[in-house]
Design a protein around this motif. Structure first.
Motif, PDB file in Angstrom:
ATOM      1  N   GLY A 277      35.185  46.955  39.421  1.00  0.00           N
ATOM      2  CA  GLY A 277      35.564  45.595  39.081  1.00  0.00           C
ATOM      3  C   GLY A 277      35.564  44.630  40.247  1.00  0.00           C
ATOM      4  N   ALA A 278      35.733  43.347  39.904  1.00  0.00           N
ATOM      5  CA  ALA A 278      35.841  42.290  40.910  1.00  0.00           C
ATOM      6  C   ALA A 278      37.279  42.191  41.417  1.00  0.00           C
ATOM      7  CB  ALA A 278      35.377  40.963  40.322  1.00  0.00           C
ATOM      8  N   ASN A 279      38.210  41.944  40.509  1.00  0.00           N
ATOM      9  CA  ASN A 279      39.610  41.941  40.930  1.00  0.00           C
ATOM     10  C   ASN A 279      40.074  43.337  41.287  1.00  0.00           C
ATOM     11  OD1 ASN A 279      40.756  39.229  40.922  1.00  0.00           O
ATOM     12  ND2 ASN A 279      40.156  39.186  38.771  1.00  0.00           N
ATOM     13  N   ASN A 281      38.527  46.691  42.618  1.00  0.00           N
ATOM     14  CA  ASN A 281      39.367  46.114  43.639  1.00  0.00           C
ATOM     15  C   ASN A 281      38.519  45.515  44.748  1.00  0.00           C
ATOM     16  OD1 ASN A 281      41.823  45.500  44.999  1.00  0.00           O
ATOM     17  ND2 ASN A 281      41.559  47.301  46.265  1.00  0.00           N
ATOM     18  N   ALA A 282      37.416  44.866  44.332  1.00  0.00           N
ATOM     19  CA  ALA A 282      36.649  44.126  45.330  1.00  0.00           C
ATOM     20  C   ALA A 282      37.522  43.060  45.978  1.00  0.00           C
ATOM     21  CB  ALA A 282      35.421  43.488  44.683  1.00  0.00           C
ATOM     22  N   SER A 283      38.489  42.528  45.225  1.00  0.00           N
ATOM     23  CA  SER A 283      39.360  41.484  45.774  1.00  0.00           C
ATOM     24  C   SER A 283      40.221  42.014  46.918  1.00  0.00           C
ATOM     25  CB  SER A 283      40.243  40.891  44.676  1.00  0.00           C
ATOM     26  OG  SER A 283      41.171  41.840  44.182  1.00  0.00           O
ATOM     27  N   GLY A 284      40.715  43.237  46.785  1.00  0.00           N
ATOM     28  CA  GLY A 284      41.494  43.828  47.869  1.00  0.00           C
ATOM     29  C   GLY A 284      40.653  44.038  49.117  1.00  0.00           C
ATOM     30  N   VAL A 285      39.405  44.484  48.926  1.00  0.00           N
ATOM     31  CA  VAL A 285      38.492  44.688  50.052  1.00  0.00           C
ATOM     32  C   VAL A 285      38.226  43.353  50.747  1.00  0.00           C
ATOM     33  CG1 VAL A 285      36.175  45.432  50.715  1.00  0.00           C
ATOM     34  CG2 VAL A 285      37.431  46.694  48.953  1.00  0.00           C
ATOM     35  N   LEU A 341      46.833  46.570  48.907  1.00  0.00           N
ATOM     36  CA  LEU A 341      46.284  45.344  48.321  1.00  0.00           C
ATOM     37  C   LEU A 341      45.353  45.762  47.188  1.00  0.00           C
ATOM     38  CD1 LEU A 341      45.439  43.295  51.534  1.00  0.00           C
ATOM     39  CD2 LEU A 341      47.536  43.265  50.189  1.00  0.00           C
ATOM     40  N   ASP A 342      45.766  45.525  45.957  1.00  0.00           N
ATOM     41  CA  ASP A 342      45.046  46.016  44.782  1.00  0.00           C
ATOM     42  C   ASP A 342      45.105  44.944  43.691  1.00  0.00           C
ATOM     43  OD1 ASP A 342      43.907  47.485  42.768  1.00  0.00           O
ATOM     44  OD2 ASP A 342      45.357  49.110  42.804  1.00  0.00           O
ATOM     45  N   MET A 343      43.955  44.432  43.299  1.00  0.00           N
ATOM     46  CA  MET A 343      43.912  43.362  42.286  1.00  0.00           C
ATOM     47  C   MET A 343      44.640  42.120  42.804  1.00  0.00           C
ATOM     48  SD  MET A 343      44.676  45.715  38.926  1.00  0.00           S
ATOM     49  CE  MET A 343      44.602  44.327  37.781  1.00  0.00           C
ATOM     50  N   VAL A 344      44.185  41.587  43.931  1.00  0.00           N
ATOM     51  CA  VAL A 344      44.909  40.498  44.586  1.00  0.00           C
ATOM     52  C   VAL A 344      44.180  39.160  44.518  1.00  0.00           C
ATOM     53  CG1 VAL A 344      46.156  42.021  46.164  1.00  0.00           C
ATOM     54  CG2 VAL A 344      43.924  41.119  46.850  1.00  0.00           C
ATOM     55  N   TYR A 443      41.421  44.026  32.816  1.00  0.00           N
ATOM     56  CA  TYR A 443      41.689  45.179  33.673  1.00  0.00           C
ATOM     57  C   TYR A 443      40.857  46.390  33.247  1.00  0.00           C
ATOM     58  CZ  TYR A 443      44.377  49.204  35.423  1.00  0.00           C
ATOM     59  OH  TYR A 443      44.763  50.385  36.004  1.00  0.00           O
ATOM     60  N   HIS A 444      40.139  46.971  34.210  1.00  0.00           N
ATOM     61  CA  HIS A 444      39.317  48.167  34.026  1.00  0.00           C
ATOM     62  C   HIS A 444      38.159  47.968  33.059  1.00  0.00           C
ATOM     63  CE1 HIS A 444      41.886  51.710  35.755  1.00  0.00           C
ATOM     64  NE2 HIS A 444      41.589  50.787  36.657  1.00  0.00           N
ATOM     65  N   THR A 445      37.825  46.714  32.731  1.00  0.00           N
ATOM     66  CA  THR A 445      36.679  46.491  31.854  1.00  0.00           C
ATOM     67  C   THR A 445      35.546  45.833  32.632  1.00  0.00           C
ATOM     68  OG1 THR A 445      37.123  44.224  31.073  1.00  0.00           O
ATOM     69  CG2 THR A 445      38.342  46.029  30.004  1.00  0.00           C
ATOM     70  N   ASP A 446      34.363  45.840  32.011  1.00  0.00           N
ATOM     71  CA  ASP A 446      33.217  45.240  32.697  1.00  0.00           C
ATOM     72  C   ASP A 446      33.189  43.725  32.569  1.00  0.00           C
ATOM     73  OD1 ASP A 446      32.568  45.321  30.013  1.00  0.00           O
ATOM     74  OD2 ASP A 446      30.967  46.782  30.261  1.00  0.00           O
ATOM     75  N   ASN A 447      34.236  43.128  32.006  1.00  0.00           N
ATOM     76  CA  ASN A 447      34.405  41.680  32.075  1.00  0.00           C
ATOM     77  C   ASN A 447      35.223  41.268  33.296  1.00  0.00           C
ATOM     78  OD1 ASN A 447      32.926  40.477  29.936  1.00  0.00           O
ATOM     79  ND2 ASN A 447      34.399  41.291  28.466  1.00  0.00           N
ATOM     80  N   ASP A 448      35.622  42.250  34.098  1.00  0.00           N
ATOM     81  CA  ASP A 448      36.279  41.959  35.375  1.00  0.00           C
ATOM     82  C   ASP A 448      35.192  41.644  36.397  1.00  0.00           C
ATOM     83  OD1 ASP A 448      37.812  41.765  37.651  1.00  0.00           O
ATOM     84  OD2 ASP A 448      38.231  43.911  37.799  1.00  0.00           O
ATOM     85  N   ARG A 449      34.704  40.395  36.328  1.00  0.00           N
ATOM     86  CA  ARG A 449      33.613  39.967  37.184  1.00  0.00           C
ATOM     87  C   ARG A 449      34.067  38.845  38.119  1.00  0.00           C
ATOM     88  NH1 ARG A 449      31.980  43.990  35.986  1.00  0.00           N
ATOM     89  NH2 ARG A 449      32.054  44.004  38.239  1.00  0.00           N
ATOM     90  N   ILE A 450      33.194  38.422  38.974  1.00  0.00           N
ATOM     91  CA  ILE A 450      33.552  37.494  40.048  1.00  0.00           C
ATOM     92  C   ILE A 450      34.074  36.164  39.505  1.00  0.00           C
ATOM     93  CG2 ILE A 450      31.229  36.549  40.310  1.00  0.00           C
ATOM     94  CD1 ILE A 450      33.784  37.337  43.132  1.00  0.00           C
ATOM     95  N   ASP A 451      33.696  35.798  38.292  1.00  0.00           N
ATOM     96  CA  ASP A 451      34.193  34.543  37.730  1.00  0.00           C
ATOM     97  C   ASP A 451      35.678  34.608  37.377  1.00  0.00           C
ATOM     98  OD1 ASP A 451      33.239  36.374  35.661  1.00  0.00           O
ATOM     99  OD2 ASP A 451      33.707  34.792  34.231  1.00  0.00           O
ATOM    100  N   LYS A 452      36.261  35.804  37.458  1.00  0.00           N
ATOM    101  CA  LYS A 452      37.697  35.961  37.188  1.00  0.00           C
ATOM    102  C   LYS A 452      38.517  35.930  38.483  1.00  0.00           C
ATOM    103  CE  LYS A 452      36.351  36.927  32.962  1.00  0.00           C
ATOM    104  NZ  LYS A 452      34.980  37.398  33.115  1.00  0.00           N
ATOM    105  N   VAL A 453      37.841  35.718  39.621  1.00  0.00           N
ATOM    106  CA  VAL A 453      38.502  35.754  40.930  1.00  0.00           C
ATOM    107  C   VAL A 453      38.748  34.340  41.434  1.00  0.00           C
ATOM    108  CG1 VAL A 453      38.261  36.468  43.352  1.00  0.00           C
ATOM    109  CG2 VAL A 453      37.482  37.978  41.510  1.00  0.00           C
ATOM    110  N   SER A 454      39.908  34.136  42.038  1.00  0.00           N
ATOM    111  CA  SER A 454      40.271  32.846  42.629  1.00  0.00           C
ATOM    112  C   SER A 454      40.321  32.972  44.147  1.00  0.00           C
ATOM    113  CB  SER A 454      41.640  32.405  42.108  1.00  0.00           C
ATOM    114  OG  SER A 454      42.199  31.399  42.936  1.00  0.00           O
ATOM    115  N   ALA A 455      39.545  32.146  44.829  1.00  0.00           N
ATOM    116  CA  ALA A 455      39.583  32.133  46.294  1.00  0.00           C
ATOM    117  C   ALA A 455      40.960  31.710  46.805  1.00  0.00           C
ATOM    118  CB  ALA A 455      38.508  31.194  46.829  1.00  0.00           C
ATOM    119  N   THR A 456      41.609  30.831  46.081  1.00  0.00           N
ATOM    120  CA  THR A 456      42.944  30.367  46.492  1.00  0.00           C
ATOM    121  C   THR A 456      43.974  31.482  46.393  1.00  0.00           C
ATOM    122  OG1 THR A 456      42.430  28.105  45.817  1.00  0.00           O
ATOM    123  CG2 THR A 456      44.760  28.674  46.036  1.00  0.00           C
TER     124      THR A 456
END
Length: 568
Positions: A277-279, A281-285, A341-344, A443-456
């Motif tokens: 996923g994006a959130n 945990n690409a977001s934590g990375v 840092l997980d799903m941040v 959560y844990h689905t393939d709709n967890d993509r980058i458009d669900k991530v907030s830079a802020t």
């Protein structure tokens, strides 16, 4: 006597102001320096891949982090961490099983032109460890496994088994044993809101030691489409699945900013790389990579000089963190704090839920009441013997509240639940906390993509997490005395709340002994938590801290005893 008391008050105010200024100075540095675009772009890079240990996407993510570290001045260590102030290493370990990665897949009902599912739009559709079909796929009948029906009672040889009620993993082994070529299963929890988000597919894995057969995870829409097709007669399907399985090494990357005075004492961050996923945990990375970059940049510019070591770790969830703690017992003794840092990176307007700090086990994990509540992840099995009295819960939450006020950012907390990289710290009696978001409908689905991530959001979490480490790794006596004051205030609020809840419960017929026990345990928890603050300063400067702790503990004991006396 009055003059003496006045002197104590003035000293206390001076100490508090000094410590507050130190924290604000670190906040100023992190707020000015954290580049949310960097964090977001790293998250976007990692999000492109379906990441599992050893596979190409996991390794590409590790190498991306390495490139960020090298660019800011971390040098690859040759023998040990103390070769330079800024070091990193990539640990390589042979894997006991082959690495696995999905390549492509499609399902099409015979007689229809539009695919039922495709990998390019449903990248979780292939269950982990599935094998490939022949190059051009297969065309075969689908058998619908109804509830309370045994696969052994059906003729599934050479066919695909479909269940609208259970996951692909639950039927895979028995179906393949009965001669099926593959399975299609459906299972999504209610918090994913599958009837609303009908294309969501939750990733899962199967046990497939013989590398024989495939498993497909269906979305709600696909499940309903298949049920409709069966209502019209027999169903035949064209299925194509392509996967890779190969011998590989598992990579973990560890970076350090060496402490100047007590380098063997450290604050350890962990962000797991695996999961698609994006959130998660690409977001934590992405957040942790930017935190490491900023820490190195601040050090090189002379703006910070941590007295204890700050460690950044990226790897396989729980496994890499647990190994880091357990493989070196001497190193483990110096780990004073851990943070996962997980799903941040959640854009909460899209995903739902809120930012959460998951606390270490405190009495709210046993008696969850009042404003305390568990997430939809669910409560862990916590008993009184599992409680972890420590100042860390309140210290980190105070940091978060400060950033919340500054950035108009909503923060909350939940009692301990477990399930991420904070748990290895806790298992080894090291304070460990989780920064995360829940509930996330994707959560844990393939709709967890980058458009669900907030830079802020990445920025707010990164600023908070890094500021906490900068304060703690250079903490002096004033910092610790301020923590005593803050924890004491938190304890007073909590005890008052628990007393009022217990009073009301007793009025409504609850057993007084049970209600008194709750207040008593909270009192002891905070008395013990205050005692842990004695290890906060990098070095002991005087007896002021010990005296402040003693006075605060006596205050808590007095308040607790008074409340217990009133609970009749």
């Amino acid at each position: 006597m009055k003059q003496f008391f006045l002197s104590l008050v003035l000293i206390s105010c001076s100490v508090y102001a000094s410590a507050q200024n130190t924290t604000e100075n670190y906040f100023k540095l992190t707020r000015e320096g954290f580049n949310k675009t960097n964090a977001y772009n790293t998250t976007a890079f990692v999000e492109k891949y379906f990441r599992l240990p050893g596979n190409s996407g996991f390794d590409a993510s590790i190498r991306k982090v390495e490139s960020i570290l090298k660019e800011v001045g971390f040098v690859e260590q040759k023998n040990n961490e103390k070769e330079s102030v800024l070091t990193y290493r990539i640990e390589k370990r042979p894997m006991r099983r082959n690495a696995w990665e999905p390549v492509d897949a499609s399902l099409k009902l015979v007689g229809e032109n539009t695919p039922l599912m495709e990998f390019k739009s449903n990248r979780n559709m292939i269950a982990i460890n599935s094998s490939s079909t022949p190059e051009n796929g297969i065309e075969t009948e689908v058998v619908w496994l109804q509830p309370n029906t045994k696969i052994e009672d059906l003729n599934v040889a050479g066919k695909i088994v479909f269940s609208a009620d259970v996951s692909s993993g639950r039927i895979f082994s028995s179906a393949i044993k009965a001669g099926a070529v593959g399975v299609i299963g459906y299972s999504l929890p209610n918090y994913n809101q599958p009837t609303k988000h009908q294309t969501s597919v939750s990733f899962s894995s199967i046990q497939n030691p013989d590398n024989k057969g495939f498993a497909i995870n269906a979305s709600y829409a696909v499940k309903e489409k298949l049920k409709s097709a069966f209502s019209k007669g027999p169903v035949k399907m064209q299925a194509m699945v392509k996967t890779k399985s190969y011998a590989a090494e598992e990579l973990t990357i560890v970076a350090n900013v060496q402490g100047s005075e007590n380098p063997d004492e450290r604050f350890v961050y962990s962000a797991h790389v695996q999961e698609p996923g994006a959130n998660d945990n690409a977001s934590g990375v992405g957040a942790l990579a930017e935190m490491a970059r900023l820490t190195a940049s601040l050090y090189k510019s002379g703006k910070i000089k941590p007295k204890r070591t700050i460690t950044f770790l990226w790897g396989d969830e729980i496994t890499s963190t647990g190994r880091y703690i357990q493989e070196d017992t001497v190193r483990a003794k110096g780990i004073l704090w851990g943070m996962s840092l997980d799903m941040v990176g959640e854009n909460t307007a899209v995903t739902g839920g809120t930012f959460l700090l998951e606390k270490m086990p405190d009495p709210s994990a046993i008696w969850t009441r009042g404003e305390d509540k568990h997430s939809e992840w669910g409560a862990g099995n916590v008993t009184e013997k599992d409680l972890f009295p420590h100042y860390y819960n309140d210290f980190i939450y105070n940091i978060l509240k400060a950033q919340s006020k500054h950035a108009n950012w909503v923060v909350n907390f939940n009692p301990f639940e477990g399930g991420s990289d904070h748990t290895p710290f806790l298992r080894n009696k090291i304070p460990g906390l989780l920064m995360w978001h829940f509930t996330d409908v994707f959560y844990h689905t393939d709709n967890d993509r980058i458009d669900k991530v907030s830079a802020t959001t990445l920025q707010n979490v990164g600023i908070s997490a890094l500021t906490a480490a900068l304060v703690l790794t250079s903490a002096d006596e004033n910092t610790a005395i301020t923590m005593v004051k803050d924890v004491l205030e938190a304890a007073k609020v909590r005890l008052k709340t628990e007393f009022e809840l217990s009073s009301k419960n007793i009025e409504n017929g609850a057993a007084a002994d049970k209600e008194k026990r709750i207040v008593e345990v909270w009192g002891k928890y905070y008395a013990d938590a205050l005692a842990t603050i004695n290890k906060v300063p990098v070095k002991q400067e005087s007896t002021k801290l010990g005296s402040a702790i003693k006075v605060a503990v006596l205050d808590i004991e007095r308040i607790t005893a008074d409340y217990l006396l009133k609970l009749k």
